[in-house]
Design a protein around this motif. Sequence first.
Motif, short mmCIF file in Angstrom:
data_model
loop_
_atom_site.label_atom_id
_atom_site.label_comp_id
_atom_site.label_asym_id
_atom_site.label_seq_id
_atom_site.Cartn_x
_atom_site.Cartn_y
_atom_site.Cartn_z
N LEU A 1 21.56 18.64 62.71
CA LEU A 1 21.01 18.26 61.63
C LEU A 1 22.31 17.75 60.65
O LEU A 1 23.31 17.98 60.58
N THR A 2 21.78 16.34 60.20
CA THR A 2 22.63 15.64 59.13
C THR A 2 22.10 15.90 57.85
O THR A 2 21.04 15.44 57.60
N LEU A 3 23.02 16.30 56.95
CA LEU A 3 22.60 16.36 55.77
C LEU A 3 22.82 14.89 54.88
O LEU A 3 23.89 14.51 55.03
N GLU A 4 21.64 14.65 54.15
CA GLU A 4 21.85 13.43 53.18
C GLU A 4 22.60 13.75 51.96
O GLU A 4 22.97 13.13 51.15
N ILE A 5 22.35 14.90 51.67
CA ILE A 5 22.77 15.71 50.15
C ILE A 5 23.61 16.92 50.54
O ILE A 5 23.06 17.94 51.19
N GLU A 6 24.83 17.00 50.00
CA GLU A 6 25.64 18.53 50.15
C GLU A 6 24.91 19.36 49.28
O GLU A 6 24.23 19.12 48.41
N PRO A 7 24.71 20.59 50.03
CA PRO A 7 24.12 21.59 49.18
C PRO A 7 24.83 22.29 48.32
O PRO A 7 26.20 22.23 48.25
N ILE A 8 24.31 22.61 46.85
CA ILE A 8 25.22 23.04 45.77
C ILE A 8 24.36 24.49 45.25
O ILE A 8 23.46 24.48 45.20
N ALA A 9 25.22 25.40 45.41
CA ALA A 9 24.94 26.64 44.94
C ALA A 9 24.67 26.71 43.59
O ALA A 9 25.48 26.37 42.46
N ASN A 10 23.51 27.41 43.13
CA ASN A 10 23.18 27.55 41.69
C ASN A 10 23.48 28.92 41.39
O ASN A 10 23.92 28.96 40.08
N GLN A 11 23.65 29.82 41.99
CA GLN A 11 23.82 31.18 41.74
C GLN A 11 24.11 31.81 43.13
O GLN A 11 23.58 31.80 44.19
N ILE A 12 24.92 33.09 43.02
CA ILE A 12 25.49 33.91 44.13
C ILE A 12 25.33 35.25 43.58
O ILE A 12 25.76 35.55 42.43
#
Length: 55
Positions: free
Chosen positions: A4-15
């Motif tokens: 899988l190639t991501l076009e957008i880096e995942p951003i964490a909103n909440q942990i």
Amino acid sequence: MTTLTLEIEPIANQISVTDERLIVDLADDRSLSVPLAWYPQSFERWLATRSTSAS
């Protein structure tokens, strides 16, 4: 096997952490959840912190 190639880096909103799981909510409305048992050292530290803050 494909990758899988991501076009957008995942951003964490909440942990968040429950008694059994580590949950990460991402900006794109996905949620990742893993058992704390997969990370025994982190789980032990979390338990120690939790018991200290409860005192």
